[in-house]
Scaffold this active site. Structure first.
Site, short mmCIF file in Angstrom:
data_model
loop_
_atom_site.label_atom_id
_atom_site.label_comp_id
_atom_site.label_asym_id
_atom_site.label_seq_id
_atom_site.Cartn_x
_atom_site.Cartn_y
_atom_site.Cartn_z
N ASP A 132 48.58 75.87 37.76
CA ASP A 132 47.98 77.14 37.34
C ASP A 132 47.28 77.78 38.53
O ASP A 132 47.73 77.64 39.67
CB ASP A 132 47.01 76.87 36.18
CG ASP A 132 46.92 78.03 35.22
OD1 ASP A 132 46.32 79.06 35.59
OD2 ASP A 132 47.41 77.92 34.08
N HIS A 170 41.84 81.74 34.97
CA HIS A 170 42.77 81.30 33.93
C HIS A 170 42.90 79.78 33.90
O HIS A 170 42.85 79.15 32.83
CB HIS A 170 44.13 81.96 34.16
CG HIS A 170 45.16 81.63 33.13
ND1 HIS A 170 46.03 80.56 33.26
CD2 HIS A 170 45.51 82.24 31.97
CE1 HIS A 170 46.85 80.52 32.22
NE2 HIS A 170 46.54 81.52 31.42
N SER A 191 49.18 80.99 26.51
CA SER A 191 48.60 80.06 27.50
C SER A 191 47.73 79.03 26.80
O SER A 191 47.80 77.83 27.08
CB SER A 191 47.76 80.82 28.52
OG SER A 191 48.53 81.41 29.52
#
Length: 580
Positions: A166, A226, A420
């Site tokens: 990520d 994120h 996600s």
């Protein structure tokens, strides 16, 4: 017709013209002695030669070294080795490309496409809590997949490592220290020691990190935000031990951080594949069993020709469970994204729980969750999990997402929506399954999650399998169920396979009852969602018509539920929610 579908249609027509059976080697339609060349590369070649360069991925069946030699001899620059897919990344101009497309040593030349995160932020300034211990005041998503029932049995992901590929993540005690089963006698004995020394005694769960965005960086950080949110949903132990309520599904799982996405949450295929190569190379060293990919890219080719899909298949073949987000394509059909469109891996769509923990009657499919089937006619997503208003850890104040006031909650937590989050929760669920049953293969894990999933209903009718796959994952059943099938049976690595989602739709008539994800009666086998068998191709009138109606008369009603009286009840009447 869906725009991506129209772009891929010529590829499918070509594939079906050369297919005499379901599987055919991907190079069969390529003239002998020439590599397969991506359409974007051909478009670049067709433009006037202005001296511009292009980043491409070059592959050779002879291996990465052969691909590198070809690039160098043609005058290109090799920028990274991608041995996981027998290739390299190269920077080339048009003159170099013209030589490469004639090189018989090469098998494929692909544009270096971009991927991005699948997290959404939205207005949720609705909380005033500021303490970490107030987690129960928020929606705790792991409870909605039954994680707490496993925590009570001591199944917390301990010993299983999840690779978070990520944007990196912030190092916090909730992702590193193992404080759930802390030895209180030792703590009392050492009460006069410095707190840092006590921290060093605790088991460290963050085993390694690597940064492919900034290779010179030696610090663990997340300039986007994120990755921190995703890692928290997978393995944060923030919560109350006495209440057995934690933010992460697997609060004692180990982690490795593989940073491949930049401060904007984007990254090229080549960098992501480098990260996946690192995971493959270090899987045994760190006992990496699960790989989380909460990112997507637009499909530009058949799934088997996509190099990112080739990389995730390589990990799956090595025994790693790969979990990917379905995408946030909304209510349109055929919006499953790469790498979630690969039939081997576990693809996860999103549920909206309406912030009510363990109250399944109001749960609905999230309006942004991508809908199948894939272009090659596979049922996707495989399963669904919570993906709206998920609460997790917050990265540093400088992170890109923190510039959005709707992301941070009082500077302590973050709230995000998107597939996600759904993928992250499922990766944590896989860690729990593997701790409880370490001998499970990736196919076993996929079968257990799908065969025990709960069917979702809305307004008196079941959601279509193209929206929910097998249904909502439910860990208490998955951990004790028997493995009686292989959801990937018949699939072959590196071979184009055509699904039977159309057969599922056209064959779904009154009287065929699907029982909670197990199998279809009436002769249509569906052991896990990959509905296809040898000799079946996508032909004979199984075609989307404008993205709304199947030609066999089975009508997709309003993008929400299956209509026409087809029975999909799991053997019991239900008006809304999910079976328990």
């Amino acid at each position: 017709m869906n725009t991506r579908l129209s772009k891929l249609l010529p590829l499918a027509v070509t594939a079906l013209m050369v297919i005499a059976f379901v599987g055919v080697p991907t190079g069969s339609a390529v003239p002998p002695g020439q590599p397969k060349v991506d359409a974007a590369v051909l478009d670049f070649l067709a433009q006037p030669d202005d001296g511009a360069s292009l980043s491409i991925i070059v592959q050779s069946e002879l291996g990465a070294d052969a691909a590198a030699r070809a690039v160098t001899q043609a005058g290109g620059e090799v920028t990274a080795e991608l041995s996981l897919i027998q290739g390299v990344t190269a920077l080339t101009n048009r003159a170099t490309l013209r030589q490469l497309i004639q090189d018989e040593r090469l098998s494929a030349i692909t544009y270096d496409y971009q991927a991005r995160v699948t997290g959404l932020t939205e207005n949720h300034a609705d909380s005033t809590a500021t303490e970490w211990t107030s987690l129960k005041e928020y929606y705790v998503a792991p409870l909605d997949i039954g994680a707490r029932k496993l925590w009570k049995q001591g199944i917390t992901g301990k010993g299983i490592t999840v690779a978070v590929v990520d944007s990196g993540f912030e190092l916090t005690k909730f992702l590193d220290r193992d404080t759930i089963q802390e030895d209180h006698k030792d703590k009392k004995k050492d009460k006069d020691r410095d707190s840092d020394e006590q921290d060093d005694r605790r088991l460290k769960r963050l085993l390694a990190w690597v940064d492919f965005v900034d290779p010179d960086n030696e610090n663990l950080y997340d300039p986007h935000g994120h990755g921190t949110h995703v890692a928290g949903l997978i393995a944060s132990n923030l919560g109350k031990r006495k209440d057995l309520v934690f933010m992460g599904v697997a609060p004692q799982a180990n982690l490795v951080s593989v940073r491949v996405l930049d401060e904007n949450g984007t990254g090229p295929y080549s960098r992501i594949i480098q990260g996946l190569q690192w995971v493959a190379d270090h899987a045994d060293e760190y006992n990496i069993r699960v790989v989380n990919l909460s990112m997507v890219a637009e499909p530009h080719s058949l799934y088997v020709d996509d190099v990112l899909n080739q990389a995730v298949e390589a990990l799956w073949a090595r025994g790693l469970v790969v979990v990917a987000a379905a995408g946030n394509g909304g209510s349109d059909v055929n919006t499953i994204m790469v790498p979630g469109n690969d039939p081997f891996i576990i693809t996860v769509g999103a549920i909206h729980s309406h912030d009510t923990t363990m109250q399944f009657e109001d749960d609905t499919i999230a309006p942004f969750s991508s809908i199948g089937p894939t272009f090659e006619d596979f049922v996707k997503p495989d399963v669904v999990a919570p993906g709206v208003h998920t609460i997790s850890l917050l990265s540093s104040k400088e992170a890109t997402l923190n510039e959005n006031s709707d992301f941070a909650i009082n500077g302590r937590l973050s709230k995000m929506s998107g597939t996600s989050s759904s993928a992250a929760l499922t990766s944590g669920a896989v860690a729990l399954l593997l701790q409880a049953r370490p001998d499970l293969s990736p196919e076993d894990v996929k079968f257990l999650l799908m065969s025990t999933a709960r069917v979702g209903w809305h307004d008196g009718q079941p959601y279509h399998p193209f929206q929910q796959g097998a249904g909502y994952i439910w860990l208490p059943d998955a951990v004790r169920a028997e493995v009686t099938g292989n959801p990937n049976e018949g699939l072959e690595y590196g071979v184009l396979c055509i699904g039977k989602a159309s057969t599922l739709a056209d064959g779904w008539t009154g009287g065929q009852v699907w029982s909670g994800g197990m199998s279809w009666t009436g002769g249509i086998a569906w052991t896990g969602g990959q509905v296809w068998s040898g000799g079946q191709v996508w032909s004979g009138g199984q075609v989307w018509s404008g993205g709304q109606v199947w030609s066999g008369g089975q009508v997709w009603s309003g993008g929400q539920v299956w209509s026409g009286g087809q029975v999909w009840s799991g053997g019991a009447a239900q008006t809304a929610g999910w079976f328990e």
